[in-house]
Structure formats: structure tokens, C-alpha cells
Design a protein around this motif. Structure first.
Motif, PDB file in Angstrom:
ATOM      1  N   LEU A 145       0.854  -1.190   0.000  1.00 11.86           N
ATOM      2  CA  LEU A 145       0.000   0.000   0.000  1.00 11.86           C
ATOM      3  C   LEU A 145       0.891   1.241   0.000  1.00 11.86           C
ATOM      4  CD1 LEU A 145      -2.586  -1.102   2.727  1.00 11.86           C
ATOM      5  CD2 LEU A 145      -2.895  -1.207   0.254  1.00 11.86           C
ATOM      6  N   ASN A 146       0.304   2.364  -0.320  1.00 12.18           N
ATOM      7  CA  ASN A 146       1.055   3.647  -0.364  1.00 12.18           C
ATOM      8  C   ASN A 146       2.328   3.543  -1.204  1.00 12.18           C
ATOM      9  OD1 ASN A 146      -0.907   4.664   1.228  1.00 12.18           O
ATOM     10  ND2 ASN A 146       0.390   5.200   2.968  1.00 12.18           N
ATOM     11  N   GLY A 147       2.238   2.830  -2.322  1.00 13.34           N
ATOM     12  CA  GLY A 147       3.373   2.783  -3.248  1.00 13.34           C
ATOM     13  C   GLY A 147       4.443   1.756  -2.916  1.00 13.34           C
ATOM     14  N   LEU A 148       4.246   0.945  -1.886  1.00 13.10           N
ATOM     15  CA  LEU A 148       5.278  -0.050  -1.545  1.00 13.10           C
ATOM     16  C   LEU A 148       5.278  -1.191  -2.574  1.00 13.10           C
ATOM     17  CD1 LEU A 148       7.391  -1.043   0.631  1.00 13.10           C
ATOM     18  CD2 LEU A 148       5.544  -2.438   1.544  1.00 13.10           C
ATOM     19  N   ALA A 149       6.431  -1.422  -3.205  1.00 11.14           N
ATOM     20  CA  ALA A 149       6.555  -2.534  -4.151  1.00 11.14           C
ATOM     21  C   ALA A 149       6.941  -3.783  -3.370  1.00 11.14           C
ATOM     22  CB  ALA A 149       7.620  -2.202  -5.189  1.00 11.14           C
ATOM     23  N   ILE A 150       6.141  -4.843  -3.535  1.00 13.86           N
ATOM     24  CA  ILE A 150       6.393  -6.062  -2.754  1.00 13.86           C
ATOM     25  C   ILE A 150       7.548  -6.860  -3.376  1.00 13.86           C
ATOM     26  CG2 ILE A 150       5.397  -8.295  -2.081  1.00 13.86           C
ATOM     27  CD1 ILE A 150       4.359  -5.954  -0.431  1.00 13.86           C
ATOM     28  N   THR A 151       8.541  -7.140  -2.546  1.00 12.56           N
ATOM     29  CA  THR A 151       9.707  -7.913  -2.998  1.00 12.56           C
ATOM     30  C   THR A 151       9.734  -9.251  -2.268  1.00 12.56           C
ATOM     31  OG1 THR A 151      11.005  -6.994  -1.191  1.00 12.56           O
ATOM     32  CG2 THR A 151      11.072  -5.795  -3.293  1.00 12.56           C
ATOM     33  N   ASP A 152      10.622 -10.148  -2.707  1.00 17.10           N
ATOM     34  CA  ASP A 152      10.783 -11.417  -1.987  1.00 17.10           C
ATOM     35  C   ASP A 152      11.253 -11.179  -0.557  1.00 17.10           C
ATOM     36  OD1 ASP A 152       9.860 -12.984  -3.974  1.00 17.10           O
ATOM     37  OD2 ASP A 152      11.772 -13.955  -4.452  1.00 17.10           O
ATOM     38  N   GLU A 153      12.061 -10.136  -0.371  1.00 17.41           N
ATOM     39  CA  GLU A 153      12.535  -9.848   0.992  1.00 17.41           C
ATOM     40  C   GLU A 153      11.353  -9.579   1.921  1.00 17.41           C
ATOM     41  OE1 GLU A 153      14.762  -6.239   1.619  1.00 17.41           O
ATOM     42  OE2 GLU A 153      15.495  -6.947   3.569  1.00 17.41           O
ATOM     43  N   ILE A 154      10.400  -8.786   1.438  1.00 13.88           N
ATOM     44  CA  ILE A 154       9.228  -8.473   2.265  1.00 13.88           C
ATOM     45  C   ILE A 154       8.392  -9.739   2.484  1.00 13.88           C
ATOM     46  CG2 ILE A 154       7.075  -7.131   2.341  1.00 13.88           C
ATOM     47  CD1 ILE A 154       8.484  -4.948   0.728  1.00 13.88           C
ATOM     48  N   ARG A 155       8.153 -10.467   1.404  1.00 14.97           N
ATOM     49  CA  ARG A 155       7.300 -11.663   1.503  1.00 14.97           C
ATOM     50  C   ARG A 155       7.876 -12.691   2.483  1.00 14.97           C
ATOM     51  NH1 ARG A 155       4.563 -13.788  -2.836  1.00 14.97           N
ATOM     52  NH2 ARG A 155       6.196 -15.291  -3.257  1.00 14.97           N
ATOM     53  N   VAL A 156       9.163 -12.979   2.324  1.00 13.73           N
ATOM     54  CA  VAL A 156       9.768 -14.040   3.137  1.00 13.73           C
ATOM     55  C   VAL A 156       9.922 -13.597   4.595  1.00 13.73           C
ATOM     56  CG1 VAL A 156      11.865 -15.438   3.440  1.00 13.73           C
ATOM     57  CG2 VAL A 156      10.890 -15.116   1.152  1.00 13.73           C
ATOM     58  N   THR A 157      10.295 -12.343   4.802  1.00 20.46           N
ATOM     59  CA  THR A 157      10.500 -11.859   6.183  1.00 20.46           C
ATOM     60  C   THR A 157       9.182 -11.856   6.960  1.00 20.46           C
ATOM     61  OG1 THR A 157      12.301 -10.466   5.357  1.00 20.46           O
ATOM     62  CG2 THR A 157      11.476  -9.963   7.550  1.00 20.46           C
ATOM     63  N   VAL A 158       8.108 -11.468   6.302  1.00 20.76           N
ATOM     64  CA  VAL A 158       6.796 -11.468   6.981  1.00 20.76           C
ATOM     65  C   VAL A 158       6.308 -12.907   7.186  1.00 20.76           C
ATOM     66  CG1 VAL A 158       4.360 -10.880   6.668  1.00 20.76           C
ATOM     67  CG2 VAL A 158       6.116  -9.156   6.224  1.00 20.76           C
ATOM     68  N   ALA A 159       6.403 -13.722   6.143  1.00 21.80           N
ATOM     69  CA  ALA A 159       5.900 -15.099   6.229  1.00 21.80           C
ATOM     70  C   ALA A 159       6.625 -15.886   7.321  1.00 21.80           C
ATOM     71  CB  ALA A 159       6.055 -15.800   4.882  1.00 21.80           C
ATOM     72  N   ALA A 160       7.946 -15.687   7.436  1.00 21.44           N
ATOM     73  CA  ALA A 160       8.720 -16.458   8.420  1.00 21.44           C
ATOM     74  C   ALA A 160       8.211 -16.207   9.834  1.00 21.44           C
ATOM     75  CB  ALA A 160      10.193 -16.084   8.322  1.00 21.44           C
ATOM     76  N   GLN A 161       7.940 -14.939  10.136  1.00 22.33           N
ATOM     77  CA  GLN A 161       7.495 -14.612  11.499  1.00 22.33           C
ATOM     78  C   GLN A 161       6.084 -15.136  11.740  1.00 22.33           C
ATOM     79  OE1 GLN A 161       8.894 -10.442  12.714  1.00 22.33           O
ATOM     80  NE2 GLN A 161       9.006 -10.389  10.503  1.00 22.33           N
ATOM     81  N   ALA A 162       5.225 -14.986  10.748  1.00 24.26           N
ATOM     82  CA  ALA A 162       3.851 -15.493  10.907  1.00 24.26           C
ATOM     83  C   ALA A 162       3.871 -17.011  11.099  1.00 24.26           C
ATOM     84  CB  ALA A 162       3.021 -15.124   9.677  1.00 24.26           C
ATOM     85  N   CYS A 163       4.680 -17.694  10.299  1.00 21.43           N
ATOM     86  CA  CYS A 163       4.680 -19.161  10.321  1.00 21.43           C
ATOM     87  C   CYS A 163       5.375 -19.726  11.551  1.00 21.43           C
ATOM     88  CB  CYS A 163       5.313 -19.708   9.045  1.00 21.43           C
ATOM     89  SG  CYS A 163       4.304 -19.362   7.584  1.00 21.43           S
TER      90      CYS A 163
ATOM     91  N   TRP B  69       5.913  -2.318   7.017  1.00 20.83           N
ATOM     92  CA  TRP B  69       7.100  -3.101   6.644  1.00 20.83           C
ATOM     93  C   TRP B  69       8.304  -2.718   7.506  1.00 20.83           C
ATOM     94  CZ3 TRP B  69       9.928  -6.859   5.671  1.00 20.83           C
ATOM     95  CH2 TRP B  69      11.195  -6.769   5.084  1.00 20.83           C
ATOM     96  N   GLN B  70       8.477  -1.424   7.731  1.00 25.70           N
ATOM     97  CA  GLN B  70       9.605  -0.992   8.555  1.00 25.70           C
ATOM     98  C   GLN B  70       9.582  -1.691   9.918  1.00 25.70           C
ATOM     99  OE1 GLN B  70       9.593   3.105  10.098  1.00 25.70           O
ATOM    100  NE2 GLN B  70      11.499   3.406   8.979  1.00 25.70           N
ATOM    101  N   ASP B  71       8.411  -1.800  10.514  1.00 30.25           N
ATOM    102  CA  ASP B  71       8.310  -2.398  11.842  1.00 30.25           C
ATOM    103  C   ASP B  71       8.356  -3.924  11.791  1.00 30.25           C
ATOM    104  OD1 ASP B  71       7.812  -0.037  13.809  1.00 30.25           O
ATOM    105  OD2 ASP B  71       6.706   0.411  11.982  1.00 30.25           O
ATOM    106  N   ALA B  72       7.831  -4.500  10.699  1.00 37.83           N
ATOM    107  CA  ALA B  72       7.909  -5.958  10.540  1.00 37.83           C
ATOM    108  C   ALA B  72       9.365  -6.382  10.404  1.00 37.83           C
ATOM    109  CB  ALA B  72       7.114  -6.387   9.310  1.00 37.83           C
ATOM    110  N   LYS B  73      10.144  -5.584   9.681  1.00 37.25           N
ATOM    111  CA  LYS B  73      11.560  -5.900   9.475  1.00 37.25           C
ATOM    112  C   LYS B  73      12.335  -5.725  10.779  1.00 37.25           C
ATOM    113  CE  LYS B  73      15.427  -5.027   6.438  1.00 37.25           C
ATOM    114  NZ  LYS B  73      16.053  -4.164   5.467  1.00 37.25           N
ATOM    115  N   TYR B  74      12.019  -4.655  11.483  1.00 40.23           N
ATOM    116  CA  TYR B  74      12.690  -4.405  12.752  1.00 40.23           C
ATOM    117  C   TYR B  74      12.353  -5.514  13.765  1.00 40.23           C
ATOM    118  CZ  TYR B  74      14.188  -2.265  17.016  1.00 40.23           C
ATOM    119  OH  TYR B  74      14.812  -2.064  18.214  1.00 40.23           O
ATOM    120  N   GLY B  75      11.103  -5.923  13.770  1.00 44.15           N
ATOM    121  CA  GLY B  75      10.669  -6.983  14.693  1.00 44.15           C
ATOM    122  C   GLY B  75      11.406  -8.284  14.445  1.00 44.15           C
ATOM    123  N   ALA B  76      11.675  -8.584  13.179  1.00 37.88           N
ATOM    124  CA  ALA B  76      12.380  -9.823  12.833  1.00 37.88           C
ATOM    125  C   ALA B  76      13.847  -9.729  13.229  1.00 37.88           C
ATOM    126  CB  ALA B  76      12.269 -10.077  11.333  1.00 37.88           C
TER     127      ALA B  76
END
Ligand SMILES: [Zn+2]
Length: 264
Positions: free
Chosen positions: A62-80, A138-145
């Protein structure tokens, strides 16, 4: 329903038929240090869950963020990580993960007595909707990981809400594997919740963030963050709460933490 299980099995096969990409391993290595504390078996299981998650969930920027593999994998890993030893290998009510570049402003409507409505705006790191979406910064999801010891992790928090919502009510109790567990869960959680409220009231330190005292649903989400990120302190100070979470998630992060101490 048999056909449902067949389709599910077929989808699982499609999601995991290819080996886990090397680039994804590199992302985990760089962004998710908790991965290195897991057993070989758990790391393997986590990768299987990540593949299913990324195959099945719609992840949008959202707000112009382009979804990359880095975003996908970093979020998925924490959720899973939450699903690692649960019976289910999925968040069945979740369809989309919507990701803002940073913390975002959202409006909040409160319905007051006498038909009054109060509108306010606040800054959010994430939220869970009952309609099958999780929103994240994303900034906070990355920091959390990256920081696995500060007790704060917006992805663990929002996906704990997803588990809580699986029985369609956000009441701080996910679906427990055995009916006999509900009584102990209710007793331990209500006692721990009022202890947290009391500690805040008296300005005493508590291993959990004060946000957990908002309501029962937030208590479970914050307790989950603390369980995974400050397991030794939670176990030492609130043993019964730790035990309930250990029995539910079927993981023992305090044991993992002790093993790291021994290795280093
Ligand atoms: Zn929450």
C-alpha cells in the motif's frame, strides 16, 4: 468433505513441490536471526510453512510499496513461526496481507452513549481485520524480525490475533487442542491479566508491554510476543502463563534460549 481435503492436498503439493529457493534462505539468514536458533527439523518445517503461506496468501503493498521477496519471506517467516508445531499448517481465515512502507495513520470510530460518535486518528504498526486481512508496517515488521529479544514483534502480535479469531471471537483464547485445556487457560490468563493491570496501576515493572492490559485479546497477542522474544523472563516471572503458551504453541522458546547461551 473428501473433495475439500483432496483440493487442499493438491494445493499443498503445488506449493511445496519445488525446493525452498536459495535466495529465500539468504533472506532468512540476513533478516530473521531466530531461524538459527531452531532445530534442523523445525527449520525444515518453517520453510514448508513459508512456501504454503506465500503460495496461498495475497500479499499487497500500500502507499506505493513494491512487494519484494525480501518483504514476503521476512513477513511469512514470522507469521509461520506461530504455526510451527500447531496441527494446522495455515491461517484458514486469512486471505490478504496488506503492507504499508512505515507506520500509518488510521481513523478510529468510537460509538458512545446517547448515539454520539467520536472519530480519532492514530498511528499504527499493524492491525488485524475480522474480514480476513492483516495490515502491517514493513519498517516495523523488518525491525521486529531483526531484534528477537526486545519483546516486541508486530507480526507475531497480529498473527496471534488471527489465531484468536479462528473461533470468530477475539476473546484472548484461540482454539485449544483439547477441551480440558480451556479451564486452566481461563484461570491462568485471567489471573495474569489482572496482575498486569495491577502492576501498571502501581507503576511496577512487568515483562509484558502495558498494551497487553487493554483487553483479553491484546493480552494474548502481547503474551505471544513476550513468549517468543523474552521466554526466560516470562518463564521465571509468570511460570503458569508460560506453561499455558508452551502447551498451546507446543514450543519451548526458553529451552531454545538456554541452548543459545550454552553455545555462546
Ligand atoms: Zn493487537
Amino acid at each position: 468433505m473428501k473433495w475439500f481435503h483432496l483440493i487442499r492436498r493438491w494445493r499443498r503439493w503445488r506449493a511445496t513441490r519445488l525446493p525452498f529457493p536459495n535466495e529465500w534462505n539468504e533472506i532468512l539468514n540476513k533478516n530473521f536471526p531466530l531461524d538459527r536458533t531452531l532445530s534442523q527439523e523445525d527449520r525444515h518445517r518453517l520453510r514448508y510453512l513459508i512456501q504454503i503461506f506465500l503460495y496461498e496468501k495475497n500479499i499487497r503493498g500500500l502507499n506505493g510499496l513494491a512487494i519484494t521477496d525480501e518483504i514476503r519471506v521476512t513477513v511469512a517467516a514470522q507469521a509461520c513461526l506461530l504455526l510451527l508445531h500447531l496441527d494446522e499448517d495455515d491461517f484458514p481465515n486469512l486471505y490478504s496481507v496488506l503492507i504499508y512502507p512505515t507506520a500509518y495513520e488510521a481513523s478510529h470510530t468510537e460509538y458512545l452513549e446517547g448515539g454520539l460518535i467520536r472519530e480519532s486518528r492514530d498511528l499504527r504498526l499493524g492491525e488485524t481485520s475480522k474480514r480476513g486481512a492483516v495490515l502491517l508496517s514493513w519498517q516495523d515488521a523488518k525491525y521486529g524480525a531483526a531484534d528477537i529479544h526486545d519483546g516486541q514483534n508486530v507480526v507475531l502480535h497480529e498473527f496471534a490475533h488471527q489465531l484468536d479469531l479462528e473461533n470468530n471471537v477475539a476473546d484472548g483464547a484461540p482454539l485449544l487442542p483439547r477441551r480440558s485445556m480451556y479451564l486452566a487457560w481461563a484461570r491462568v490468563f485471567s489471573k495474569a491479566y489482572s496482575e498486569l493491570q495491577k502492576d501498571i496501576e502501581h507503576h511496577h515493572k512487568h515483562v509484558m508491554s502495558a498494551y497487553g492490559a487493554t483487553n483479553a485479546a491484546e493480552f494474548f497477542a502481547v503474551a505471544t510476543e513476550t513468549f517468543f522474544e523474552k521466554p526466560l523472563a516470562l518463564k521465571n516471572q509468570h511460570f503458569e502463563l508460560y506453561e499455558q503458551l508452551r502447551l498451546f504453541y507446543r514450543q519451548d522458546p526458553a529451552k531454545r534460549a538456554r541452548n543459545i547461551d550454552r553455545k555462546s
